[in-house]
Design a protein around this motif. Structure first.
Motif, mmCIF file in Angstrom:
data_model
loop_
_atom_site.group_PDB
_atom_site.id
_atom_site.type_symbol
_atom_site.label_atom_id
_atom_site.label_comp_id
_atom_site.label_asym_id
_atom_site.label_seq_id
_atom_site.Cartn_x
_atom_site.Cartn_y
_atom_site.Cartn_z
ATOM 1 N N GLN A 71 -13.294 -30.494 -15.307
ATOM 2 C CA GLN A 71 -13.811 -29.353 -14.553
ATOM 3 C C GLN A 71 -14.967 -28.658 -15.265
ATOM 4 N N ASN A 72 -15.118 -28.903 -16.573
ATOM 5 C CA ASN A 72 -16.196 -28.284 -17.336
ATOM 6 C C ASN A 72 -17.480 -29.110 -17.339
ATOM 7 N N VAL A 74 -20.905 -30.673 -16.297
ATOM 8 C CA VAL A 74 -22.048 -30.155 -15.533
ATOM 9 C C VAL A 74 -22.994 -31.311 -15.234
ATOM 10 N N PRO A 75 -23.513 -31.469 -14.033
ATOM 11 C CA PRO A 75 -23.424 -30.543 -12.908
ATOM 12 C C PRO A 75 -22.243 -30.820 -11.985
ATOM 13 N N ASN A 76 -21.636 -32.004 -12.049
ATOM 14 C CA ASN A 76 -20.545 -32.341 -11.137
ATOM 15 C C ASN A 76 -19.308 -32.770 -11.900
ATOM 16 N N ALA A 77 -18.180 -32.165 -11.566
ATOM 17 C CA ALA A 77 -16.913 -32.523 -12.200
ATOM 18 C C ALA A 77 -16.410 -33.847 -11.633
ATOM 19 N N PRO A 134 -22.171 -22.930 -20.938
ATOM 20 C CA PRO A 134 -21.231 -23.661 -20.086
ATOM 21 C C PRO A 134 -21.848 -24.212 -18.806
ATOM 22 N N SER A 135 -22.963 -23.644 -18.352
ATOM 23 C CA SER A 135 -23.541 -24.059 -17.075
ATOM 24 C C SER A 135 -24.722 -25.010 -17.217
ATOM 25 N N GLU A 136 -24.986 -25.497 -18.436
ATOM 26 C CA GLU A 136 -26.122 -26.391 -18.634
ATOM 27 C C GLU A 136 -25.752 -27.571 -19.515
ATOM 28 N N ASN A 137 -26.543 -28.617 -19.427
ATOM 29 C CA ASN A 137 -26.434 -29.744 -20.343
ATOM 30 C C ASN A 137 -27.465 -29.526 -21.442
ATOM 31 N N ASP A 179 -18.389 -33.161 -25.636
ATOM 32 C CA ASP A 179 -18.180 -33.918 -24.405
ATOM 33 C C ASP A 179 -17.976 -35.390 -24.722
ATOM 34 N N ARG A 191 -15.272 -32.280 -21.085
ATOM 35 C CA ARG A 191 -16.153 -31.345 -21.796
ATOM 36 C C ARG A 191 -15.384 -30.073 -22.093
#
Length: 197
Positions: A71-72, A74-77, A134-137, A179, A191
């Motif tokens: 679930q962590n 990014v961008p798709n779990a 948390p919202s980026e690679n 990750d 991740r």
């Protein structure tokens, strides 16, 4: 089935031994529950041990954990049953990392035959530390050494690094994450952010 909450008994400042203290873990069989508390304890103990072996000169030890989840990613779990945990210990600029994982959807991504573009010779395994929110690679920082178990879908990871002042600041600010990449989920299957234990 009765579930108990797990909370590591490790202070944020100086690490206390995670062994020997009673722990509440999931009441389900270890195979089904991954024994999260036991895995965290073992990883934290293994990460702390080399620093404790240095003696008093190592200074204070700060411990971190990461709960690895699809679930962590990014961008798709991705859809996966995989799970994992990481324990890390920092003394000065030395970061020791120990991780464990299981039930991967497929084999680990092999960066020798499936490299990133452009290729990066420092990516020597499919288990990495990156720097980012948390919202980026974020950019790759370090590769962990991975040992697979007999199932080929689980195993352990180790790392021992000297962090730059910027990486230490990122760690303290919750901006270092780990990750794991597989052949089915090349961009990441698990991740988790390294957070104070």
């Amino acid at each position: 089935m009765v579930l108990f909450l797990y909370s590591p008994l490790v202070s944020r400042g100086v690490a206390q031994s995670p062994l020997g203290a009673p722990r509440a873990t999931l009441a389900a069989p270890a195979e089904a529950s991954f024994a999260v508390g036991q895995q965290l304890d073992a990883n934290l103990a293994a990460a702390t041990a080399p620093l404790l072996a240095q003696g008093p000169s190592s200074g204070s030890i700060v411990t971190y954990i990461a709960m690895l989840s699809s679930q962590n990613v990014v961008p798709n779990a991705p859809m996966t049953e995989a799970r994992g945990v990481v324990g890390a210990a920092l003394a000065g600029d030395r970061l020791v990392v120990r991780g464990s994982f299981r039930e991967l959807s497929s084999a680990l991504r092999d960066y020798a035959t499936d490299p990133v573009d452009p290729p990066n010779p420092n990516i020597t395994s499919a288990f990495h530390i990156h720097r980012g929110s948390p919202s980026e690679n974020g950019p790759f920082q370090y590769a962990l050494e991975v040992t697979m178990n007999s199932t080929g879908r689980g195993g352990s990871a180790t790392g021992d690094y000297r962090l730059t002042p910027e990486q230490i600041q990122a760690l303290q600010n919750g901006l270092l994450y780990v990750d794991l990449h597989t052949t089915r989920n090349r961009g990441g299957e698990l991740r988790g952010i390294l957070m104070p234990a």
